[in-house]
Scaffold this active site. Structure first.
Site, mmCIF file in Angstrom:
data_model
loop_
_atom_site.group_PDB
_atom_site.id
_atom_site.type_symbol
_atom_site.label_atom_id
_atom_site.label_comp_id
_atom_site.label_asym_id
_atom_site.label_seq_id
_atom_site.Cartn_x
_atom_site.Cartn_y
_atom_site.Cartn_z
ATOM 1 N N LYS C 99 13.934 25.287 30.058
ATOM 2 C CA LYS C 99 14.044 24.745 31.361
ATOM 3 C C LYS C 99 14.901 25.992 32.094
ATOM 4 C CE LYS C 99 16.758 21.322 33.980
ATOM 5 N NZ LYS C 99 17.906 20.272 34.117
ATOM 6 N N GLY C 160 24.615 15.799 38.617
ATOM 7 C CA GLY C 160 25.953 14.941 38.390
ATOM 8 C C GLY C 160 26.433 14.277 39.539
ATOM 9 N N GLY C 187 20.880 13.882 39.594
ATOM 10 C CA GLY C 187 21.433 12.971 40.528
ATOM 11 C C GLY C 187 21.152 11.670 40.069
ATOM 12 N N ASN C 208 21.160 12.972 32.439
ATOM 13 C CA ASN C 208 22.184 13.436 31.690
ATOM 14 C C ASN C 208 23.780 12.873 32.061
ATOM 15 O OD1 ASN C 208 23.305 16.566 30.411
ATOM 16 N ND2 ASN C 208 24.350 14.698 30.088
#
Lengths: 205, 71, 258
Positions: C99, C160, C187, C208
């Site tokens: 990634k 986040g 997001g 996440n």
């Protein structure tokens, strides 16, 4: 035996391409700044190697290193200063080689180069860096091979493959200790001057 | 017999180690499990199977990394 | 029956990818990821703690036969740094999957499009399976696809931030033109955010913070699993079109009069 020059300009022979060896040319090249002559003639018989080797030894004595590209025993027989081993002979270690001979190794990959220090090596010849007349079928590795190896190895590395007056400086800048050439000198109209020019390019500030 | 030591950097920190060590030997000395890390020497990533071939010299800079949580 | 997700020749039944960052404990991390049904799990690459080289390692916490590890280049500010970390990651994980994140600035964590492109070019050439994290820029997405990236990963909103999908129209444009899987990443806050991404045609989402920092991560992992599935099924089922006028649900014939 000569000490290893820094930077080191090496000339390889190639009678297959450039005809019977011209010993005057070799002498002139050494006067122009060549520090190492490598006799690389796989097609020569042993007796021709011995005859040629003796003549080259005369020319290089006290002026340049004489390296035989081939069997270490023959290198010893002809009183060469060292032997150049192909990548395929990476398993031939220093203990297998007659004492007193410098050990040069030809490498094309990082993996073999990493094995070379342990196997015993005095210098590496790494390539093919650029498109070369002697190995038209090989994809050039470019300077990244040199820059990677010189960060990880302490053995002096000479670049080979398509090196000429235009790109010689870039090879040194990438971290090489010197260069090995064939056509840049053998096909030059004035080989001694060609050697001089190349040597100047190696002294990079 | 007195062993010479050399100064190198590991993960940005100055360290003194015995001279003439390979990377593999250093990992053993530092009690590091090589299966859980990756290593670079002077900016060059060294494969696991080459760790025992690469010698460490004075002023060398070694990065030893592992996987951690991340998005 | 809906087709599975295919990335670089590998097939996945789950369209939810998850990160391993920010979890409060290893147990919560492992259990919430299990609850999510995710099969692709990201990790970051950091220096080993030399003072405690034997401390717990994330690689020991997962069965890598079950999960596909996706190392990221989080923390890399330039293409050069990302390329270096990518090579370390490949050696560490034994996998080509990467990634790609090139993020120069700490407060908004927006990806550098030029650095990402340069790194992607180099890494694709070196045989990496590159999954690049980008702003939802349709032009950049196409350029990266043309380079040979395995997917594109446009952001929903800042990493986040929990702002959900702020880039809906741009993501739609990317999906329209993409021939590689589009993974909406960053997001997302709620399963409905994930469902929206799937409903407009995204191939997968990556989550996440929304799971790791939820009050109950395991429950949230399960919720996201359902949200992604619901969104995907909606896409397959074919939604009704929005109309400007009403249309009665009960028949207008034979209405009883008093």
């Amino acid at each position: 035996m000569e000490t290893f020059a820094n930077p080191c300009l090496t000339l390889l022979t190639d009678s297959t391409r450039y005809g019977e060896l011209d010993f005057d040319l070799i002498e002139g090249a050494i006067e122009g700044g060549v520090d190492m002559i490598q006799l690389r003639e796989p097609a020569f018989t042993e007796s021709k190697v011995i005859k040629t080797g003796n003549l080259i030894k005369e020319i290089t004595k006290n002026k340049a290193l004489f390296i035989f590209n081939g069997n270490p025993k023959i290198a010893h027989k002809i009183n060469a200063d060292g032997v150049q081993l192909p990548e395929s002979r990476i398993d031939t270690v220093a203990a297998d080689i007659p004492k007193g001979l410098l050990i040069g190794r030809s490498i094309h990959s990082k993996t073999t180069a990493l094995k070379s220090e342990k196997a015993g090596t005095d210098f590496l010849i790494a390539g093919t860096l650029f498109k070369s007349n002697s190995h038209l079928e090989i994809d050039p590795s470019g300077l990244s091979l040199i820059s990677t190896l010189c960060k990880v190895l302490r053995t002096p590395i000479l670049g080979i493959g398509g090196i000429n007056a235009d790109n010689a400086e870039s090879v040194i800048k990438a971290g090489a200790h010197g260069i090995a050439v064939i056509s840049s000198i053998w096909s030059a109209s004035n080989p001694k001057d060609a050697a001089k020019t190349l040597k100047q390019k190696l002294v990079v500030n | 017999m007195e062993t010479k030591t050399i100064n190198i950097k590991i993960n940005g920190k100055n360290k003194q180690i015995n001279s003439c060590m390979t990377i593999a030997e250093l990992m053993t000395k530092l009690d590091i499990n090589i299966k859980l890390i990756a290593i670079a020497l002077n900016g060059v990533v060294i494969r696991r199977l080459d760790l025992d071939k690469v010698q460490i010299y004075p002023k060398d800079e070694i990065e030893i990394v592992r996987a951690v949580g991340g998005g | 029956m809906s087709e599975p997700l295919k990335i670089a020749g590998k097939v996945f039944s789950s369209r939810l990818m998850v990160g391993t960052g920010k979890h409060r404990s290893n147990t919560e991390m492992v259990e919430s990821i299990a609850a999510s049904g995710a099969q692709i799990v990201t990790v970051a690459i950091r220096r080993l703690n030399l003072d405690n080289p034997k401390e717990g390692n994330i690689l020991d916490l997962f069965d890598w036969e079950k999960y596909t590890i996706l190392p990221n280049t989080a923390g890399c500010k330039t293409a050069e740094e990302a390329i270096f970390v990518a090579n370390l990651a490949r050696e560490l994980t034994g996998s080509n999957w990467l990634k790609l994140e090139v993020i120069p600035e700490g407060s908004h964590l927006m990806p550098d499009p030029v650095g990402t492109y340069e790194a992607a070019k180099h890494l694709v050439n070196e045989g990496f399976t590159v999954l690049p994290y980008i702003h939802a820029d349709p032009v950049l997405a196409q350029m990266l696809e043309q380079l040979g990236c395995a997917t594109v990963m446009p952001l929903g909103s800042c990493i986040g931030s929990g702002q959900g999908i702020q880039t809906l129209e741009e993501i739609k444009l990317i999906i329209q033109n993409a021939n590689v899987p589009v993974v909406v990443d960053a997001g997302l806050a709620t399963p409905s955010d994930a469902a929206i991404a799937m409903e407009i045609g995204a191939d997968a989402v990556l989550v996440n913070t929304a799971i790791a920092e939820a009050d109950e991560p395991v429950l949230m992992g399960e919720a996201f699993k359902l949200g992604v599935e619901a969104g995907r099924k909606c896409l397959m089922a074919g939604r009704i079109k929005a109309k400007s006028t009403a249309s009665a649900s009960s028949s207008t014939k034979d209405i009883v009069s008093a």
